[in-house]
Design an enzyme around this catalytic site. Structure first.
Site, PDB file in Angstrom:
ATOM      1  N   ALA A 215      47.582  49.883  44.548  1.00 13.44           N
ATOM      2  CA  ALA A 215      47.338  50.584  45.802  1.00 13.44           C
ATOM      3  C   ALA A 215      48.653  51.169  46.305  1.00 13.44           C
ATOM      4  CB  ALA A 215      46.787  49.603  46.828  1.00 13.44           C
TER       5      ALA A 215
ATOM      6  N   GLY B  44      45.850  47.117  42.051  1.00 13.56           N
ATOM      7  CA  GLY B  44      44.680  47.988  41.967  1.00 13.56           C
ATOM      8  C   GLY B  44      44.608  48.744  40.649  1.00 13.56           C
TER       9      GLY B  44
ATOM     10  N   GLU C 228      43.031  46.310  38.390  1.00  5.95           N
ATOM     11  CA  GLU C 228      41.651  46.124  38.876  1.00  5.95           C
ATOM     12  C   GLU C 228      40.755  47.279  38.429  1.00  5.95           C
ATOM     13  OE1 GLU C 228      42.963  45.404  42.978  1.00  5.95           O
ATOM     14  OE2 GLU C 228      41.760  43.581  42.870  1.00  5.95           O
TER      15      GLU C 228
ATOM     16  N   GLU D  72      49.917  41.197  43.772  1.00 13.53           N
ATOM     17  CA  GLU D  72      49.706  41.344  45.219  1.00 13.53           C
ATOM     18  C   GLU D  72      50.314  40.203  46.023  1.00 13.53           C
ATOM     19  OE1 GLU D  72      47.516  42.149  42.913  1.00 13.53           O
ATOM     20  OE2 GLU D  72      46.254  43.834  43.522  1.00 13.53           O
TER      21      GLU D  72
HETATM   22  N1  3HC Z   1      52.883  52.021  46.433  1.00  8.48           N
HETATM   23  C1  3HC Z   1      53.741  52.929  46.951  1.00  8.48           C
HETATM   24  N2  3HC Z   1      54.920  53.236  46.383  1.00  8.48           N
HETATM   25  C2  3HC Z   1      55.220  52.623  45.232  1.00  8.48           C
HETATM   26  C3  3HC Z   1      54.389  51.666  44.636  1.00  8.48           C
HETATM   27  C4  3HC Z   1      53.160  51.380  45.290  1.00  8.48           C
HETATM   28  N3  3HC Z   1      52.291  50.515  44.773  1.00  8.48           N
HETATM   29  N4  3HC Z   1      54.964  51.222  43.508  1.00  8.48           N
HETATM   30  C5  3HC Z   1      56.123  51.870  43.408  1.00  8.48           C
HETATM   31  N5  3HC Z   1      56.282  52.714  44.442  1.00  8.48           N
HETATM   32  C6  3HC Z   1      57.392  53.656  44.671  1.00  8.48           C
HETATM   33  C7  3HC Z   1      58.680  52.944  44.996  1.00  8.48           C
HETATM   34  O1  3HC Z   1      58.802  52.693  46.371  1.00  8.48           O
HETATM   35  C8  3HC Z   1      59.692  53.953  44.513  1.00  8.48           C
HETATM   36  O2  3HC Z   1      59.771  54.952  45.486  1.00  8.48           O
HETATM   37  P1  3HC Z   1      61.163  55.696  45.786  1.00  8.48           P
HETATM   38  O3  3HC Z   1      61.548  56.351  44.511  1.00  8.48           O
HETATM   39  O4  3HC Z   1      60.850  56.600  46.901  1.00  8.48           O
HETATM   40  O5  3HC Z   1      62.107  54.590  46.169  1.00  8.48           O
HETATM   41  C9  3HC Z   1      59.027  54.569  43.279  1.00  8.48           C
HETATM   42  O6  3HC Z   1      57.636  54.310  43.441  1.00  8.48           O
HETATM   43  C10 3HC Z   1      59.478  53.979  41.966  1.00  8.48           C
HETATM   44  O7  3HC Z   1      59.364  52.556  42.039  1.00  8.48           O
HETATM   45  P2  3HC Z   1      60.486  51.594  41.464  1.00  8.48           P
HETATM   46  O8  3HC Z   1      61.823  52.069  41.863  1.00  8.48           O
HETATM   47  O9  3HC Z   1      60.088  50.218  41.831  1.00  8.48           O
HETATM   48  O10 3HC Z   1      60.300  51.847  39.905  1.00  8.48           O
HETATM   49  P3  3HC Z   1      60.441  50.797  38.717  1.00  8.48           P
HETATM   50  O11 3HC Z   1      60.219  51.569  37.490  1.00  8.48           O
HETATM   51  O12 3HC Z   1      61.702  50.011  38.874  1.00  8.48           O
HETATM   52  O13 3HC Z   1      59.238  49.746  38.904  1.00  8.48           O
HETATM   53  C11 3HC Z   1      56.957  49.081  39.311  1.00  8.48           C
HETATM   54  C12 3HC Z   1      57.910  50.179  38.789  1.00  8.48           C
HETATM   55  C13 3HC Z   1      57.069  47.826  38.433  1.00  8.48           C
HETATM   56  C14 3HC Z   1      55.579  49.638  39.246  1.00  8.48           C
HETATM   57  C15 3HC Z   1      57.360  48.693  40.748  1.00  8.48           C
HETATM   58  O14 3HC Z   1      57.488  49.864  41.518  1.00  8.48           O
HETATM   59  C16 3HC Z   1      56.351  47.802  41.435  1.00  8.48           C
HETATM   60  O15 3HC Z   1      56.390  46.597  41.243  1.00  8.48           O
HETATM   61  N6  3HC Z   1      55.492  48.400  42.251  1.00  8.48           N
HETATM   62  C17 3HC Z   1      54.534  47.658  43.060  1.00  8.48           C
HETATM   63  C18 3HC Z   1      53.401  47.130  42.241  1.00  8.48           C
HETATM   64  C19 3HC Z   1      52.440  46.381  43.118  1.00  8.48           C
HETATM   65  O16 3HC Z   1      52.800  45.520  43.884  1.00  8.48           O
HETATM   66  N7  3HC Z   1      51.161  46.735  43.003  1.00  8.48           N
HETATM   67  C20 3HC Z   1      50.140  46.138  43.818  1.00  8.48           C
HETATM   68  C21 3HC Z   1      49.954  46.961  45.047  1.00  8.48           C
HETATM   69  S1  3HC Z   1      48.870  46.199  46.196  1.00  8.48           S
HETATM   70  C22 3HC Z   1      47.331  46.494  45.582  1.00  8.48           C
HETATM   71  O17 3HC Z   1      47.170  47.084  44.561  1.00  8.48           O
HETATM   72  C23 3HC Z   1      46.220  45.986  46.462  1.00  8.48           C
HETATM   73  C24 3HC Z   1      44.898  46.080  45.790  1.00  8.48           C
HETATM   74  O18 3HC Z   1      44.616  44.888  45.163  1.00  8.48           O
HETATM   75  C25 3HC Z   1      43.817  46.333  46.814  1.00  8.48           C
END
Ligand code: 3HC
Length: 704
Positions: A65, A103, A106, A126
């Site tokens: 997400a 997500g 998922e 998450e």
């Molecule tokens: N939402 C919004 N922005 C995101 C994002 C997300 N899920 N994941 C990454 N970004 C953004 C970062 O803020 C960053 O932005 P910036 O360049 O403006 O600073 C850019 O994308 C690149 O991210 P990273 O610098 O972290 O890139 P890496 O290659 O080092 O890592 C990654 C990639 C492993 C995917 C890491 O970004 C990460 O862990 N992201 C979050 C993953 C996550 O937590 N997903 C679950 C979200 S909650 C969800 O899905 C709820 C659902 O169950 C309903």
């Protein structure tokens, strides 16, 4: 960007390919789920399409997400992507590269099949941002791979490499890392186009019985995480959601998952964790390092000094696959250092976190050298010798002599003047600070220090290097103690000064552990060794006649109570046991010395203890911001999270203080200024923040 460009639908023969194209990580931002659903509908409606592939453009499948959207009050979508997948009469294959997280996974679980390249990673992280998988992940994953492993993955948030995910049964097919994912996914979809019935995870409850077969896995998990997850709700809601998968029919489980998700999304815990996620990423953006600044290639490294710090730094390189030469004056010191490194690795092997073969591979990347000329061709060198300017100057003169042009010259000093160190060379623009935290192979923070002459290229390269060696890099300017230790110093003094007023170490430690620190600060002092702080105080007192020594702490060192290594420090320790026990001898010493100082012992509330420690550091951090040593308050937070174990679910020192409000923080500090004098003088910036009602995290806007 319009929905059309966020998600594309194209036909490759009889296969409809749905491509999510929302850089950088294909997060499910507004428009993406709608675009996916529209594409599925298009594929269903087209009689020529027999099956579909869901794939991500660019570097990743779908990272989950869009975290920035939480809390914005967007109404939930009427139709969910996975409902659209499950209603499709034609098979859909998720094709995964990069990351399928949250997500993202998922959505893949809602598809009928999953294929991935070996370099991909999948997971439901998450919990790490205080949430739970709210898109059916807690209901589908336990059905797919059994609740026990699913529970482990969901409660840890671990990213699972594709090969392992294939063995677990999350993926149906894993292709080599250099394989052509789209072609392979299309081939897979063609193979499955006519296979019926279509496999839907929601319909298969066969593995759920495992939850009760060998004892209660949910109670066992709660016990396992109790210490680490204290004060938090997300880990427990994740457990409840998986339990619901095992106890309720699928659709009711989904409803329960949603309720538990809603409880979390508005929690302070999740807000703080989401803040910490973005703070870490913000720290990578350096306003005075222009975008596109070249980053030098680091293929080989050298470390000067094989002591505890040097050895730990060398391990970081070896762990990251970078060959590293370790230089010491004597063979004996080198042998001793390498023995310590081997012991460290062996502990990991015994614990099962490293296999013996990998340990040997890492060890083989380290080379002992005693001659400066042997390191001249290395791309980067990190000096980690004794913390004494004259010694560092000699080392940097030598480095200047031997290092090839273009080599990055870094010092691991924790407090000394980077400019003075750089001045020992003929190339001060190539010199910067790379401050590791002890133990260097474990602690994640890398404090990247910019001297006044350090070139943007060196700073950018050091930041990038931090990522390569799996650290959390954050940058700051040059001053005594830099950002991290300087902002922490008042905390360290204040905790001892409170003893002078009658507080006890165990009281302080309890408050900080209850707040969420893994250990209390006095126990940490005992672990690190009290002689280290003592030496630092003496150094500062010599340089500054007004520097306040800490008589009680000094006395302990003089008594030979150096901490765990001597069996006694602030606490006493049983032989071979690291548990701190309050010591009546220390209590007597505190009472006696406190009386000698003319103090009458008094009671402390938990609130006062917490604020005395943390506010002193907040005030110092404001001075650091004011002097432009730090770019922004969130960098202070990153440093405290990764350098000092500040509880992540409080966001960080400054985020936590923002929760109290700048005005209240200022009022309290001003009152302590009246009571205790100069050391509590509020910083001008703090006063300005309070006067203007500006949050700490906006402080940089006032500094300019
Ligand atoms: N939402 C919004 N922005 C995101 C994002 C997300 N899920 N994941 C990454 N970004 C953004 C970062 O803020 C960053 O932005 P910036 O360049 O403006 O600073 C850019 O994308 C690149 O991210 P990273 O610098 O972290 O890139 P890496 O290659 O080092 O890592 C990654 C990639 C492993 C995917 C890491 O970004 C990460 O862990 N992201 C979050 C993953 C996550 O937590 N997903 C679950 C979200 S909650 C969800 O899905 C709820 C659902 O169950 C309903």
């Amino acid at each position: 960007m319009s929905e059309d460009t966020l998600v594309r639908f194209e036909k490759h023969g009889a296969i409809g390919v749905i491509t999510v194209d929302n850089p950088p990580v294909n997060a499910l931002s507004p428009g993406v789920p709608e675009g996916i659903i529209a594409s599925v509908d298009a594929g269903i409606a087209d009689p020529d399409v027999k099956a579909m592939v869901l794939i991500g453009a660019g570097r990743s499948f779908i990272a989950g997400a869009d975290i920035r959207q939480f809390g914005k009050g967007r109404p939930p979508l009427k139709r969910k992507t996975y409902d659209a997948f499950e209603a499709s009469p034609k098979p859909i294959v998720a094709a995964i590269h990069g990351y399928a997280l949250g997500g993202g996974l998922e959505n893949a679980l809602g598809c009928h099949y999953r294929i991935a390249v070996a370099s991909a990673k999948v997971g439901l992280p998450e919990v790490l941002i205080g949430l739970l998988p709210g898109g059916g992940g807690t209901q589908r994953l336990p059905r797919l791979i059994g609740p026990k492993i699913a529970l482990d993955l969901i409660v840890s948030g671990r990213h699972v490499p594709a090969e392992e995910a294939g063995q677990m049964g999350i993926l149906d097919r894993v292709i080599p890392a250099d394989g052509d994912l789209l072609s392979e996914a299309i081939k897979f979809a063609e193979e499955m186009a006519d296979v019926r019935p279509l496999p839907l995870i929601r319909n298969d409850d066969s593995k759920l019985g495992e939850a009760t077969a060998g004892g209660d896995i949910f109670e066992a998990k709660k016990k396992q995480i109790a210490r680490k997850a204290r004060n938090q709700i997300a880990p427990y809601n994740n457990i409840k959601a998986v339990q619901a998968a095992c106890e309720l029919p699928f659709d009711e489980g989904i409803k329960r998952e949603r309720e538990l998700f809603e409880e979390l999304v508005s929690s302070d815990e999740s807000k703080a964790l989401r803040y910490a996620f973005f703070a870490e990423r913000e720290a990578q953006k350096l306003p005075d390092v222009p975008k596109g600044t070249p980053v030098r290639d680091i293929k080989t490294a050298a470390v000067i000094g094989a002591g505890t710090m040097g050895g730990g730094i060398a391990m970081c390189f070896a762990d990251a696959g970078i060959p590293v030469k370790v230089l010491e004056a004597s063979q004996e010191a080198l042998d001793k250092g390498f023995e310590r490194i081997r012991n460290n690795y062996e502990v990991s092997v015994k614990r099962g976190s490293l296999d013996a073969e990998e340990m040997e591979a890492r060890f083989a990347r380290m080379e002992k050298v005693t001659n400066y000329d042997d390191i001249g061709q290395c791309d980067v060198v990190i000096e980690a010798v004794y913390e004494e300017m004259s010694v560092k100057e000699i080392v940097f003169k030598e480095l200047d002599r031997v290092m090839k042009p273009g080599a990055v010259l870094l010092s691991n000093t924790s407090a000394l003047d980077i400019d003075q160190i750089a001045a020992a060379t003929s190339r001060p623009e190539e010199v910067g600070g790379a401050h590791f935290f002890s133990p260097a192979n474990v602690m994640k923070l890398l404090e990247v220090v910019k001297g006044s002459k350090t070139s943007p290229e060196i700073t950018a390269t050091t930041m990038a290097l931090g990522k390569i060696i799996a650290k959390a890099p954050a940058a700051c300017g040059n001053c005594d103690g830099f950002l991290a230790n300087r902002s922490r110093a008042p905390f360290n003094s204040e905790m001892v000064i409170m003893l002078e007023e009658g507080c006890m170490p165990e009281q302080v430690d309890k408050v900080m552990v209850d707040f969420g620190y893994p250990m209390g600060p006095f126990a940490v002092g005992d672990l690190a060794g009290l002689d280290i702080g003592f030496a630092g105080r003496k150094r500062r007192a010599e340089a500054d006649p007004n520097y306040r020594m800490l008589p009680i702490a000094d006395k302990l060192v003089e008594m030979g109570r150096l901490g765990q290594k001597t069996g006694a420090g602030w606490f006493k320790y049983e032989k071979g046991d690291r548990t701190p026990h309050p010591d009546p001898e220390v209590a007597d010493l505190i009472r006696t010395m406190s009386k000698e100082m003319g103090n009458t012992p008094r009671e402390f509330t938990e609130d006062e203890i917490l604020k005395r420690l943390l506010f002193s550091s907040v005030n110092e951090a404001c001075k650091i911001l004011e002097e432009k040593i730090s770019y922004r308050a969130s960098d202070v937070d990153v440093m405290w999270l990764y350098g000092f174990g500040f509880p992540r679910y409080h966001g960080g020192l400054m985020y936590w203080a923002d929760g109290l409000g700048t005005q209240d923080v200022y009022n309290q500090i001003a009152a302590w200024h009246q009571q205790y004098g100069d050391r509590w003088a509020p910083s001008a910036l703090l006063r300005k923040l309070a006067d203007t009602g500006t949050a700490f995290r906006e402080a940089h806007t006032l500094v300019g």
